[in-house]
Design a protein around this motif. Sequence first.
Motif, mmCIF file in Angstrom:
data_model
loop_
_atom_site.group_PDB
_atom_site.id
_atom_site.type_symbol
_atom_site.label_atom_id
_atom_site.label_comp_id
_atom_site.label_asym_id
_atom_site.label_seq_id
_atom_site.Cartn_x
_atom_site.Cartn_y
_atom_site.Cartn_z
ATOM 1 N N VAL A 95 0.848 -1.195 0.000
ATOM 2 C CA VAL A 95 0.000 0.000 0.000
ATOM 3 C C VAL A 95 0.878 1.237 0.000
ATOM 4 N N ARG A 96 1.930 1.226 0.811
ATOM 5 C CA ARG A 96 2.837 2.365 0.881
ATOM 6 C C ARG A 96 3.518 2.582 -0.468
ATOM 7 N N GLN A 97 3.967 1.494 -1.117
ATOM 8 C CA GLN A 97 4.613 1.616 -2.414
ATOM 9 C C GLN A 97 3.630 2.140 -3.442
ATOM 10 N N MET A 101 3.964 5.612 -5.526
ATOM 11 C CA MET A 101 3.940 5.586 -6.977
ATOM 12 C C MET A 101 2.866 6.542 -7.490
ATOM 13 N N MET A 102 1.702 6.513 -6.872
ATOM 14 C CA MET A 102 0.628 7.413 -7.282
ATOM 15 C C MET A 102 1.017 8.866 -7.021
ATOM 16 N N ASP A 103 1.706 9.109 -5.922
ATOM 17 C CA ASP A 103 2.164 10.471 -5.641
ATOM 18 C C ASP A 103 3.117 10.956 -6.732
ATOM 19 N N ARG A 104 4.036 10.072 -7.151
ATOM 20 C CA ARG A 104 4.973 10.456 -8.215
ATOM 21 C C ARG A 104 4.241 10.732 -9.524
ATOM 22 N N ILE A 105 3.263 9.901 -9.843
ATOM 23 C CA ILE A 105 2.496 10.112 -11.078
ATOM 24 C C ILE A 105 1.758 11.439 -11.016
ATOM 25 N N GLU A 106 1.164 11.728 -9.863
ATOM 26 C CA GLU A 106 0.452 12.996 -9.713
ATOM 27 C C GLU A 106 1.394 14.181 -9.815
ATOM 28 N N GLN A 107 2.600 14.075 -9.238
ATOM 29 C CA GLN A 107 3.577 15.158 -9.329
ATOM 30 C C GLN A 107 3.993 15.393 -10.776
#
Length: 118
Positions: A95-97, A101-107
């Motif tokens: 879940v953390r990974q 990953m989603m945070d990086r995609i959003e950034q």
Amino acid sequence: MERALYAEDPKFATALEGSGLRTYTRRRVYQAVAGFLVGIGLLMAGMVAQLIWISVAGFLVMLACAVLAVTGWRKAPRPGAQRGGPVGGLGRRQVRQRRTMMDRIEQRWQRRRDEQGR
């Protein structure tokens, strides 16, 4: 929907969940142990009858049953462990990974939008 049921009535959700997977894996391990014993019997019978192919078949049965028992034992959930985990069966680390990953995609998406807006 499952999470909502757990949040609304955890006792009822646990009762509905049952222990199907645990029972299935336990039964699989017991069957593998029984098959292992049959394999030992075949191995010994082949040695007594001096028929190598029966001994080899017994060994292969023992090997297959040992693999089934070990994999079944590893997959068996621990008693009291909650089925599934926090998000659809993912472990805490996954879940953390996924979140990072989603945070990086959003950034990246935000950066692209900002660059296009200039």
